[in-house]
Design a protein around this motif. Structure first.
Motif, PDB file in Angstrom:
ATOM      1  N   UNK A 186       2.772   2.031  -4.314  1.00  0.00           N
ATOM      2  CA  UNK A 186       3.465   3.136  -3.526  1.00  0.00           C
ATOM      3  C   UNK A 186       2.350   4.080  -2.890  1.00  0.00           C
ATOM      4  N   UNK A 187       0.948   3.752  -3.223  1.00  0.00           N
ATOM      5  CA  UNK A 187      -0.154   4.620  -2.615  1.00  0.00           C
ATOM      6  C   UNK A 187      -1.190   3.397  -2.371  1.00  0.00           C
ATOM      7  N   UNK A 188      -1.833   3.537  -1.248  1.00  0.00           N
ATOM      8  CA  UNK A 188      -3.010   2.885  -1.120  1.00  0.00           C
ATOM      9  C   UNK A 188      -4.506   3.913  -0.697  1.00  0.00           C
ATOM     10  N   UNK A 189      -5.361   3.499  -1.407  1.00  0.00           N
ATOM     11  CA  UNK A 189      -6.473   4.071  -0.984  1.00  0.00           C
ATOM     12  C   UNK A 189      -7.685   3.456  -0.298  1.00  0.00           C
ATOM     13  N   UNK A 190      -7.880   3.486   0.968  1.00  0.00           N
ATOM     14  CA  UNK A 190      -8.823   2.380   1.842  1.00  0.00           C
ATOM     15  C   UNK A 190     -10.004   3.233   2.058  1.00  0.00           C
ATOM     16  N   UNK A 223       8.262   0.913   1.469  1.00  0.00           N
ATOM     17  CA  UNK A 223       8.518   1.692   2.484  1.00  0.00           C
ATOM     18  C   UNK A 223       8.433   3.277   1.962  1.00  0.00           C
ATOM     19  N   UNK A 224       7.792   4.133   2.888  1.00  0.00           N
ATOM     20  CA  UNK A 224       7.835   5.638   2.711  1.00  0.00           C
ATOM     21  C   UNK A 224       6.839   5.745   1.651  1.00  0.00           C
ATOM     22  N   UNK A 225       5.765   4.824   1.552  1.00  0.00           N
ATOM     23  CA  UNK A 225       4.645   4.957   0.850  1.00  0.00           C
ATOM     24  C   UNK A 225       3.659   5.762   1.545  1.00  0.00           C
ATOM     25  N   UNK A 226       2.416   6.014   0.637  1.00  0.00           N
ATOM     26  CA  UNK A 226       1.357   6.598   1.265  1.00  0.00           C
ATOM     27  C   UNK A 226       0.146   5.940   1.283  1.00  0.00           C
ATOM     28  N   UNK A 227      -0.672   6.262   2.578  1.00  0.00           N
ATOM     29  CA  UNK A 227      -2.155   5.411   2.688  1.00  0.00           C
ATOM     30  C   UNK A 227      -2.970   6.510   3.224  1.00  0.00           C
ATOM     31  N   UNK A 228      -4.024   6.700   2.283  1.00  0.00           N
ATOM     32  CA  UNK A 228      -5.070   7.476   2.521  1.00  0.00           C
ATOM     33  C   UNK A 228      -6.529   6.724   2.849  1.00  0.00           C
ATOM     34  N   UNK A 229      -6.957   6.827   4.005  1.00  0.00           N
ATOM     35  CA  UNK A 229      -8.169   6.178   4.157  1.00  0.00           C
ATOM     36  C   UNK A 229      -9.247   7.291   4.044  1.00  0.00           C
ATOM     37  N   UNK A 230     -10.361   6.928   3.104  1.00  0.00           N
ATOM     38  CA  UNK A 230     -11.438   7.784   2.925  1.00  0.00           C
ATOM     39  C   UNK A 230     -12.876   7.199   3.180  1.00  0.00           C
ATOM     40  N   UNK A 231     -12.858   6.127   3.890  1.00  0.00           N
ATOM     41  CA  UNK A 231     -14.166   5.461   4.400  1.00  0.00           C
ATOM     42  C   UNK A 231     -14.011   4.571   5.268  1.00  0.00           C
ATOM     43  N   UNK A 232     -14.955   4.129   6.085  1.00  0.00           N
ATOM     44  CA  UNK A 232     -14.951   3.133   7.061  1.00  0.00           C
ATOM     45  C   UNK A 232     -15.992   2.238   6.924  1.00  0.00           C
ATOM     46  N   UNK A 233     -16.045   1.511   5.960  1.00  0.00           N
ATOM     47  CA  UNK A 233     -17.319   0.600   5.538  1.00  0.00           C
ATOM     48  C   UNK A 233     -17.387  -0.610   6.577  1.00  0.00           C
ATOM     49  N   UNK A 234     -16.380  -0.981   7.196  1.00  0.00           N
ATOM     50  CA  UNK A 234     -16.386  -1.948   8.439  1.00  0.00           C
ATOM     51  C   UNK A 234     -16.837  -1.542   9.571  1.00  0.00           C
ATOM     52  N   UNK A 235     -16.964  -0.076   9.580  1.00  0.00           N
ATOM     53  CA  UNK A 235     -17.230   0.406  10.737  1.00  0.00           C
ATOM     54  C   UNK A 235     -16.094   0.035  12.076  1.00  0.00           C
TER      55      UNK A 235
END
Length: 307
Positions: free
Chosen positions: A188-192, A208-220
């Motif tokens: 229900x939660x993703x840390x990207x 559905x109605x989960x949560x997605x948190x981006x905290x980095x961009x290693x791929x640029x």
């Protein structure tokens, strides 16, 4: 370039710290090359590094005295002495090992803030993370045991994953299909930590109605328009986390209290922060080459030390 300069007089309100250890993070390279979130900032010449541990050797601030050990959370950490503002200093125990101490800010505080302050994870939550063998990925896995949430770890080397996480999947496989075929709980939660196409893969595992948190961009790389269309259609709560922005939002007093709670939890639950090896500042070219060319084979952080 390694440069030597004489120490000047300490400014009013500042604290002079003799560095004992300063580690190397992926964000250091992004900053050095001026890419990603650093493309408009941190222009050379400048001293790299964002965190270090050391001992106070001079103080013009009543909150710090000579001999105290501290964690520095400020740009310019790769040097023997740092004149720092008290706003960028945390007290740490006298006996805390230097390689451990210097890792308590960027990855550690980010992981702690995301799990306990932002997502406020509980035993009901199932979190999926990528970059599982990274330093912060290992922290998320360890915190799953002490905080009680379930974690699904995506990594390129599952056979070498060092912690007893609930589930570890190979990033080269179709892990959406693996989650279904193995009967794993739906996250229900993703840390990207990666962003771009690789980061998008986490989205399609979420309920559905989960949560997605981006905290980095290693791929640029950026997310595609299809990614945001899916976010809207499935009512996913999408957000980004940047440590400095979070610190500004909670204020320095709350930040210090949260840091203390984190350190107490880490000590009580034996959260490990691995060091691969220590390297003198003079060998910075060697350290950078190892980090860039052999990062996947490292068993922890490379840590700079003064002679």
């Amino acid at each position: 370039m390694l440069d030597r300069a004489p120490l000047m007089g300490l400014e009013k309100g500042k604290v002079r710290v003799k560095v004992e250890a300063a580690n190397i993070n992926p964000s250091d390279f992004l900053s050095i090359y001026g890419v990603g979130q650093y493309r408009r900032f941190h222009k050379p010449p400048r001293v790299p590094g964002f965190e270090a541990a050391g001992k106070v050797v001079e103080s013009n601030h009543p909150g710090y005295s000579v001999g105290q050990r501290v964690l520095l959370a400020a740009s310019g950490a790769w040097q023997a002495y740092i004149d720092a503002s008290p706003d960028n200093i945390f007290h740490i125990p006298q006996g805390l090992e230097r390689g451990y101490a210097c890792q308590l800010y960027i990855n550690s505080l980010t992981a702690w803030a995301m799990t306990t302050e932002v997502a406020n994870l509980s035993e009901r939550d199932v979190v999926i993370i990528n970059a599982g063998r990274s330093a912060i990925g290992k922290i998320f896995s360890q915190l799953s045991s002490s905080l009680g949430y379930t974690v699904i770890v995506i990594t390129s080397g599952p056979e070498a994953y060092p912690y007893q996480s609930n589930y570890v999947l190979n990033s080269s496989n179709d892990f959406c299909r693996e989650i279904v075929s193995m009967g794993l709980p739906r996250p229900n939660i993703a840390f990207d930590a990666i962003g771009g196409e690789e980061g998008e893969k986490l989205l399609y595992t979420l309920c559905d109605k989960g949560r997605f948190i981006n905290y980095g961009t290693l791929s640029l790389s950026f997310y595609s328009s299809r990614f945001f269309e899916c976010v809207r259609a499935r009512q996913i709560d999408f957000s980004t986390f940047f440590l400095r922005h979070w610190e500004n939002s909670v204020g320095k007093n709350s930040r210090c209290e949260i840091f203390k709670n984190m350190l107490d939890h880490f000590m009580a639950n034996k959260i490990s922060l691995d060091v691969d090896r220590y390297i003198p500042f003079e060998d910075f070219r060697l350290a950078m080459n190892i980090t860039e060319l052999s990062s996947r084979s490292l068993c922890g952080k490379l840590v700079f030390t003064p002679n």
